[in-house]
Write a protein that holds these residues in place. Structure first.
Motif, PDB file in Angstrom:
ATOM      1  N   ARG A   1       0.825  -1.121  -0.172  1.00 54.79           N
ATOM      2  CA  ARG A   1       0.071   0.036   0.043  1.00 54.79           C
ATOM      3  C   ARG A   1       0.880   1.207   0.063  1.00 54.79           C
ATOM      4  O   ARG A   1       0.300   2.171   0.156  1.00 54.79           O
ATOM      5  CB  ARG A   1      -0.960   0.236   1.353  1.00 54.79           C
ATOM      6  CG  ARG A   1      -1.911  -0.969   1.439  1.00 54.79           C
ATOM      7  CD  ARG A   1      -2.902  -0.533   0.176  1.00 54.79           C
ATOM      8  NE  ARG A   1      -4.331  -1.553   0.125  1.00 54.79           N
ATOM      9  CZ  ARG A   1      -5.084  -1.824  -0.996  1.00 54.79           C
ATOM     10  NH1 ARG A   1      -4.967  -0.677  -1.970  1.00 54.79           N
ATOM     11  NH2 ARG A   1      -5.870  -2.710  -0.944  1.00 54.79           N
ATOM     12  N   THR A   2       1.984   1.262  -0.043  1.00 51.35           N
ATOM     13  CA  THR A   2       3.257   2.276   0.016  1.00 51.35           C
ATOM     14  C   THR A   2       2.982   3.351  -1.235  1.00 51.35           C
ATOM     15  O   THR A   2       2.930   4.406  -1.038  1.00 51.35           O
ATOM     16  CB  THR A   2       4.445   1.801   0.027  1.00 51.35           C
ATOM     17  OG1 THR A   2       4.948   0.916  -0.999  1.00 51.35           O
ATOM     18  CG2 THR A   2       4.818   1.043   1.305  1.00 51.35           C
ATOM     19  N   ALA A   3       2.266   2.708  -2.187  1.00 56.85           N
ATOM     20  CA  ALA A   3       2.223   3.327  -3.548  1.00 56.85           C
ATOM     21  C   ALA A   3       0.786   3.846  -3.738  1.00 56.85           C
ATOM     22  O   ALA A   3       0.668   4.225  -4.965  1.00 56.85           O
ATOM     23  CB  ALA A   3       2.515   2.321  -4.760  1.00 56.85           C
ATOM     24  N   VAL A   4      -0.019   3.776  -2.557  1.00 63.26           N
ATOM     25  CA  VAL A   4      -1.494   4.359  -2.781  1.00 63.26           C
ATOM     26  C   VAL A   4      -1.441   5.742  -3.574  1.00 63.26           C
ATOM     27  O   VAL A   4      -0.683   6.780  -3.119  1.00 63.26           O
ATOM     28  CB  VAL A   4      -1.923   4.307  -1.534  1.00 63.26           C
ATOM     29  CG1 VAL A   4      -3.318   5.199  -1.768  1.00 63.26           C
ATOM     30  CG2 VAL A   4      -2.457   2.997  -1.152  1.00 63.26           C
ATOM     31  N   GLY A   5      -2.241   6.205  -4.351  1.00 66.42           N
ATOM     32  CA  GLY A   5      -2.434   7.287  -5.184  1.00 66.42           C
ATOM     33  C   GLY A   5      -1.469   7.660  -6.233  1.00 66.42           C
ATOM     34  O   GLY A   5      -1.228   8.700  -6.942  1.00 66.42           O
TER      35      GLY A   5
ATOM     36  N   THR B   1      -7.707   4.735  -7.316  1.00 65.39           N
ATOM     37  CA  THR B   1      -6.682   5.395  -6.283  1.00 65.39           C
ATOM     38  C   THR B   1      -6.207   4.206  -5.310  1.00 65.39           C
ATOM     39  O   THR B   1      -5.200   4.007  -4.750  1.00 65.39           O
ATOM     40  CB  THR B   1      -7.368   6.568  -5.512  1.00 65.39           C
ATOM     41  OG1 THR B   1      -8.037   7.340  -6.640  1.00 65.39           O
ATOM     42  CG2 THR B   1      -6.236   7.320  -5.045  1.00 65.39           C
ATOM     43  N   SER B   2      -7.290   3.303  -4.878  1.00 66.12           N
ATOM     44  CA  SER B   2      -6.779   2.407  -4.162  1.00 66.12           C
ATOM     45  C   SER B   2      -5.929   1.311  -4.543  1.00 66.12           C
ATOM     46  O   SER B   2      -5.387   0.226  -3.905  1.00 66.12           O
ATOM     47  CB  SER B   2      -8.164   1.720  -3.426  1.00 66.12           C
ATOM     48  OG  SER B   2      -8.817   0.959  -4.437  1.00 66.12           O
ATOM     49  N   LEU B   3      -5.754   1.170  -5.857  1.00 62.49           N
ATOM     50  CA  LEU B   3      -5.087   0.275  -6.389  1.00 62.49           C
ATOM     51  C   LEU B   3      -3.282   0.633  -6.497  1.00 62.49           C
ATOM     52  O   LEU B   3      -2.879   1.823  -6.626  1.00 62.49           O
ATOM     53  CB  LEU B   3      -5.135  -0.002  -7.884  1.00 62.49           C
ATOM     54  CG  LEU B   3      -6.438  -0.930  -8.376  1.00 62.49           C
ATOM     55  CD1 LEU B   3      -6.439  -0.685 -10.040  1.00 62.49           C
ATOM     56  CD2 LEU B   3      -6.152  -1.936  -7.838  1.00 62.49           C
ATOM     57  N   SER B   4      -2.415  -0.320  -6.189  1.00 58.23           N
ATOM     58  CA  SER B   4      -1.052  -0.142  -6.122  1.00 58.23           C
ATOM     59  C   SER B   4      -0.772  -0.107  -7.577  1.00 58.23           C
ATOM     60  O   SER B   4      -1.164  -0.742  -8.591  1.00 58.23           O
ATOM     61  CB  SER B   4      -0.328  -0.810  -5.056  1.00 58.23           C
ATOM     62  OG  SER B   4      -0.087  -2.262  -5.792  1.00 58.23           O
TER      63      SER B   4
END
Lengths: 537, 389
Positions: A4-8, A47-50
């Motif tokens: 989830r670090t790459a969210v957004g 947006t919730s996709l990495s």
């Protein structure tokens, strides 16, 4: 754990495009960072996709297309069909207008074709000049006297529209000869449902899969009079045609034969196909072969993909050719400029969808103006297609402009000039990031003689190079799944399963005989194991 | 159904079966060479190549043939039209032209098999051919399963099954006629265990006869068994049944359908002969079977796959008479608006000729099955469909 670090990340640095000076309309954002209400759910889901999840779905998409043979040739290499992973959302309210506008245009074009291949009333009334018709290379004398049984010449139309800077849809082009792309609309939807099932759970998207059934109905309705159960075929130039996948797709989905020219023969003005049971009569030919190649008796004698005599058979009323021969007279880019007049003339209605402002260069004043302002205009060849020969003035070099001026001055009938429209943009996957890219839309209409039905959505084509405005797949364009979304609060979801009737007992599948009886099993096992032990000393 | 599509389906059936059977034969062959250190590898390989009809292949630099070379030729070589890779490529090309006539699952399975071929060939070359052979057998099994479970039992299915059956007969006849692996010092004898195994018949044989493999029993099993699906008898019967379903009419006497007549002769010739007699002239009998196969194929093509070449039309000005596609009708052309100056010497139309029958070798005569004249040519390469496009 999902990364989830790459969210957004996907939307980072997304800014609206300003290709032609003015900011283009963006399909997802009203302003930087402000999402349009219709696209809000989609935006949140993306947006919730990495980035890595996004990449994995892209890989699944490519593999899927490759396995199903949905590919196209680009510089000699077989590439999977380019579907962008971010769908384009059109809210139902907007769609209703667009749909009505497309249907209106098809009705007017039908009336025009019936007129020019009949009494020519619109010409006599000087709404459309004689010259437009007689100088068109697609106006075929051979098409005179071929009367469609149910009056329909345009079973299938693809009307290209674009959204301008003001958010309105403008018609760019009518395609009423052999518009292609519908198979990709259906396949794009199918692929998206496979790789993004969660998006479909949160949206109510109008389905597109009924197109082949609608087309078959329209084709059956076009059958010659007196044929109660018509035999419909799809005529393809063959496997080497770039649209072969589509021909095969339609034949399969409609459950009809896909024939090549050599499978057909004409005798006594009747068309037959060669089958293992001998010759079988054909009543309706949905042809995906151009007029020029359709019948060597009337058109190009060197055509190897046509069926000699088919036009005479159509004239005799023994076979229906769909779309009709000679439709091209109504869809070249000069005829396009007259379509709003046709709508007023035949239907007594105001056009729902406007044309892009266009200059007819036969008018000396317009020609003068255009030659002086070519750097501000878009120049298009009248009978061109596939995006070839288009000159975008603001993006052209001085040398290109000079060459274009000379070409236009030499033959004004062959060119039109248009105000450059900065096509709307939508977030598009470019190397793992989303960036704005320009796009158009081709809705498909089917006319069965009683009504004109428009597939909800259509084929959205994307120009992948930055700032590019030419969307054709032959020029490196991509595509997007196009969603017409229904407001969920208004329409209740259809219940998937009805409640079971009371009193009816559901029987579980027969489990088969038990392997052994519960009580004795352990004992049996023990005995079997004992047999393996070495004998006690 | 369309003749063109029927023909493609027939060849899809043949090509897939050919790929599978070649994989089976090679698998057993390579394994055999590796297991048996006393075998004359060069001779065994030459025999195999001859049986598969691969002409004048050049040996390895030391002048000898080895298993690796044979695998290369029969499995991977794209230049050899009957190699596994070529067969699967041809099957896929045919399926592409008729993808609306088979189920989309079948098309997808075949297309996937084809797409993965380069990778599988690379693996096969790298770590040994076994994985490649298994891949081909599995893909063929998937195709057979989908044919079974997704196609209606209509004419399309029948043409596919006829193709599959005829190819199976042909391949088995080739395999048996090799005398594939002569045992050491015993020139005439054939290793029947190997033969059985390459048809996946060894276990079925053991379960049926409950005893060691004897030549007479093994031959009986592979040629005549009524229940084992890869026996010649079974394949011939299947093809006959499909042909009968295609055209169920019976005349008062004789057999109107040439393909059925030929196959019936092949079957009865095996079925009603004593196994000892069969064995004493196995070569001749197998040649008859192979000849019968190609005769049936030719008869099928002549009857069902009749096609004409595309016709070219040459405009000669107003009111010209032109020959129609099948040469039997004449039509009047309207004046072509774009007609250039007329040239009286030019042909009105290029006459259409019948395509040469694909895969036919022209031996479909009545004497093709004459008892002992061995009309077939031993070691002829497998039929290939002519490039029709």
């Amino acid at each position: 754990m999902v990364d989830r670090t790459a969210v957004g990340d996907l939307f980072d640095g997304y800014a609206p495009a300003r290709t032609l000076g003015t900011p283009a309309w963006d399909e997802m954002f009203e302003a930087p960072g402000v999402v349009r209400p219709a696209a809000a759910v989609l935006h949140d889901a993306l947006t919730s996709l990495s980035a890595s999840e996004f990449e994995a779905r892209a890989a699944a998409r490519d593999r899927g297309f490759h396995d199903r043979g949905i590919t196209f040739q680009l510089s000699g290499e077989e590439r999977p069909w380019p579907l962008d992973l971010v769908p384009r959302v059109i809210p139902e309210a907007e769609w209703t207008t667009l749909e009505a506008g497309v249907a209106q245009r098809v009705r007017a074009l039908e009336a025009f074709l019936a007129d020019v291949y009949g009494t020519g009333q619109i010409l006599a009334d000087r709404v459309v000049p004689h010259r437009l018709v007689t100088t068109s290379v697609h106006f075929h004398r051979a098409a005179f006297g071929v009367e469609p049984a149910n009056g329909v010449r345009i079973q299938v139309a693809g009307i290209d529209v674009v959204r301008g800077e003001d958010g309105r849809f403008y018609v760019l082009e009518d395609n009423i000869r052999c518009p292609s792309g519908i198979s990709y609309v259906v396949e794009n939807r199918r692929m998206m449902a496979r790789i993004f099932p969660e998006l479909f759970a949160s949206h109510r998207v109008l389905p597109v899969a009924s197109y082949p059934a609608r087309l078959l109905e329209a084709l059956r309705a076009a059958a010659p009079a007196g044929v109660s159960d018509p035999t419909v075929v799809v005529l393809t130039p063959g496997v080497y045609n770039s649209a072969y996948f589509e021909h095969s797709f339609l034949a399969r989905q409609m459950g009809v034969e896909l024939v090549e020219g050599r499978d057909l023969l004409c005798r006594n003005d009747t068309v037959y196909m060669r089958t293992t049971d001998g010759e079988q009569r054909v009543d309706v030919v949905y042809r995906r072969v151009d007029d020029d190649f359709l019948d060597p008796l009337h058109f190009r004698p060197d055509s190897l993909v046509g069926c000699p005599g088919i036009l005479n058979a159509a004239r005799a009323g023994n076979v229906a050719i769909s779309n009709a021969v000679g439709n091209g007279v109504a869809d070249d880019k000069l005829a396009y400029t007259y379509v709003p007049d046709m709508i007023r003339y035949y239907l007594a209605e105001e056009p729902i969808l406007p044309n892009v402002e266009t200059y007819r260069l036969e008018d000396p004043e317009a020609l003068h103006h255009v030659l002086g302002h070519l750097h501000e205009l878009v120049l298009k060849p009248v009978s061109g297609s596939g995006g070839y020969g288009i000159l975008i003035g603001p993006q052209a070099t001085e040398a290109q402009l000079d060459a274009a001026r000379a070409a236009v001055a030499a033959n004004p009938r062959e060119w039109i000039a248009q105000r450059p429209v900065s096509l709307s943009t939508a977030p598009t996957d470019v190397g793992g990031r989303l960036a704005p890219r320009h796009l158009d839309l081709r809705p498909f209409a089917v006319n069965d003689g009683t009504s004109v039905w428009v597939v909800p959505g259509g084929l959205t084509r994307v120009a992948l190079p930055e700032g590019g405005m030419v969307v054709n797949s032959s020029q490196g364009g991509g595509s997007k799944d196009t969603w017409v979304t229904v407001d969920g609060r208004r329409v209740p979801r259809v219940r998937a399963a009805r409640a079971a009737k009371p009193g009816r007992r559901e029987v579980a599948p027969d489990p088969g005989p038990a392997l052994s009886f519960a009580g004795t099993e352990q004992q049996q096992q023990q005995q079997q194991q004992q047999q393996q032990r070495p004998a006690p000393c | 159904m369309l003749s063109r599509i029927a023909e493609s389906l027939y060849w899809i059936g043949r090509y897939i079966e050919r790929a599978e059977d070649t994989a089976r034969i090679l698998d057993v062959h390579v394994h055999y060479l590796l297991e048996g250190p006393l075998i004359d590898e060069d001779l065994a390989c030459r025999n195999l190549l001859a049986a598969m009809g691969v002409p004048a292949a050049s040996p390895a630099p030391d002048g000898l043939f080895n298993a690796k070379l044979v695998t290369e030729l029969l499995a991977f070589d794209e230049a050899n039209p009957s190699s596994i890779v070529s067969s699967l490529t041809a099957a896929r090309a045919n399926a592409r032209g008729v993808s609306e006539a088979i189920s989309s699952e079948m098309w997808e399975a075949l297309n996937t098999s084809y797409n993965a071929l380069p990778g599988q060939v690379a693996i096969g070359r790298g770590v040994g051919p076994y994985t490649f052979f298994r891949y081909v057998r599995e893909r063929a099994a998937i195709m057979a399963g989908l044919t079974d479970s997704t196609m209606s039992r209509d004419d399309a299915w029948r043409f596919l099954v006829i193709g599959r059956s005829l190819e199976r007969i042909d391949m088995l006849a080739r395999l048996l006629s090799t005398g594939l692996h002569p045992r050491d010092g015993d020139g005439d004898d054939v290793d029947w265990v190997i033969l059985l195994r390459s048809c996946s018949a060894h276990e079925a044989f053991l379960r049926t006869y409950h005893r060691e493999v004897e030549p007479i029993l093994a031959a009986e099993f592979l040629l005549l068994d009524r229940l084992f699906p890869r026996s010649i008898f079974c394949a011939v019967s299947t093809a006959e049944q499909c042909l009968a379903d295609l055209d169920p009419r019976y005349g008062r006497a004789g057999m109107a359908d040439e393909a059925r007549r030929v196959l019936g002769l092949v079957r009865t010739n095996l079925e009603f002969r004593r196994i000892e007699d069969l064995l004493s002239d196995l070569g001749g009998q197998l040649r008859n079977v192979q000849t019968g196969c190609s005769a049936a194929s030719a008869a099928l093509a002549a009857r069902y796959f009749r096609q004409t070449r595309s016709v070219e039309w040459v405009s000669e000005g107003p009111g010209i008479e032109v020959a129609a596609a099948d040469g039997s009708t004449r039509m009047e052309a309207l004046p072509a608006p774009a007609a250039a100056g007329s040239d009286a010497d030019r042909l009105a139309a290029l006459a259409a000729e019948e395509d040469p029958v694909p895969g036919a070798d022209g031996t479909a005569g009545d004497d093709a099955l004459a008892e002992d004249d061995g009309a077939g040519e031993r070691g002829a390469s497998p039929d290939a469909r002519m490039a029709g496009r």
